[in-house]
Design a protein around this motif. Structure first.
Motif, short mmCIF file in Angstrom:
data_model
loop_
_atom_site.label_atom_id
_atom_site.label_comp_id
_atom_site.label_asym_id
_atom_site.label_seq_id
_atom_site.Cartn_x
_atom_site.Cartn_y
_atom_site.Cartn_z
N LYS A 53 0.81 -1.23 0.00
CA LYS A 53 0.00 0.00 0.00
C LYS A 53 0.84 1.27 0.00
O LYS A 53 0.39 2.31 -0.46
N ASP A 54 2.08 1.21 0.48
CA ASP A 54 2.93 2.40 0.45
C ASP A 54 3.63 2.56 -0.91
O ASP A 54 4.21 3.60 -1.19
N ILE A 55 3.54 1.55 -1.76
CA ILE A 55 4.18 1.59 -3.07
C ILE A 55 3.19 2.03 -4.14
O ILE A 55 3.49 2.85 -4.99
N VAL A 56 1.99 1.44 -4.08
CA VAL A 56 0.97 1.72 -5.09
C VAL A 56 -0.40 1.65 -4.42
O VAL A 56 -0.64 0.79 -3.58
N PRO A 57 -1.30 2.58 -4.77
CA PRO A 57 -2.65 2.49 -4.20
C PRO A 57 -3.31 1.18 -4.64
O PRO A 57 -3.06 0.70 -5.74
#
Length: 171
Positions: A104-108
């Motif tokens: 979740k911190d890389i891509v929504p």
């Protein structure tokens, strides 16, 4: 279904069938048979709107969201097998939830809420129709092609001299 059983946290439900660390094969099979009546082969909830039946999920398009009910069906090579596996849907949802949390911190991502051990609510999104396989080992159809001499897969070169099931230096 046993209501007390379903009130337990999912990790307790999953651990309880095989709580003993040393069980004979016969004991293990008996324990699995004990939980076969708790399997979910399918889910039909017309109140949720349009349904799409997937291989291992029943999917409902409800307004701006998608409700996915993961069942205990087993799919292999795009074929649904006749047997059900107790808790398989719950484990699959746990893996999906973990993967969404890890990225979740890389891509929504689409996950809104995990409302039950077998039910998730996600944002309705456009499907890109892309399938991705990440291999850490020389395995499956890739191994068969490699053994016939292929060394390039999806634009990536694979070294000569590898053995089936051998771990790659990097996936």
């Amino acid at each position: 279904r046993d209501e007390a059983f379903w009130q337990r946290p999912v990790h307790r439900r999953l651990a309880s069938p095989m709580a003993s660390t040393k069980m004979s094969e016969a004991d293990t099979k008996a324990k699995i048979r004990e939980y076969l009546n708790l399997t979910l082969p399918e889910c039909f909830i017309p109140e949720l709107g349009e349904q799409k039946k997937g291989k291992v999920r029943d999917i409902y398009f409800a307004g701006p969201n998608v409700v996915m009910v993961t069942n205990d069906r087993v799919s292999a090579f795009d074929f649904i097998l006749p047997n059900l596996i107790p808790f398989k849907g719950q484990v699959l949802n746990m893996i999906s939830e973990w993967a969404f949390a890890q990225t979740k911190d890389i891509v929504p991502n689409a996950l809104i809420e995990n409302v039950d051990s077998m039910v998730v609510v996600q944002k309705k999104m456009k499907n890109l129709d892309v399938e991705l396989i990440v291999r850490g080992y020389l395995w499956g159809s890739m191994a068969a092609a490699y053994e016939k001499g292929d060394r390039t897969f999806c634009g990536l070169s694979v070294a000569d001299g590898l053995n089936r099931f051998q771990k790659f230096d990097t996936p």
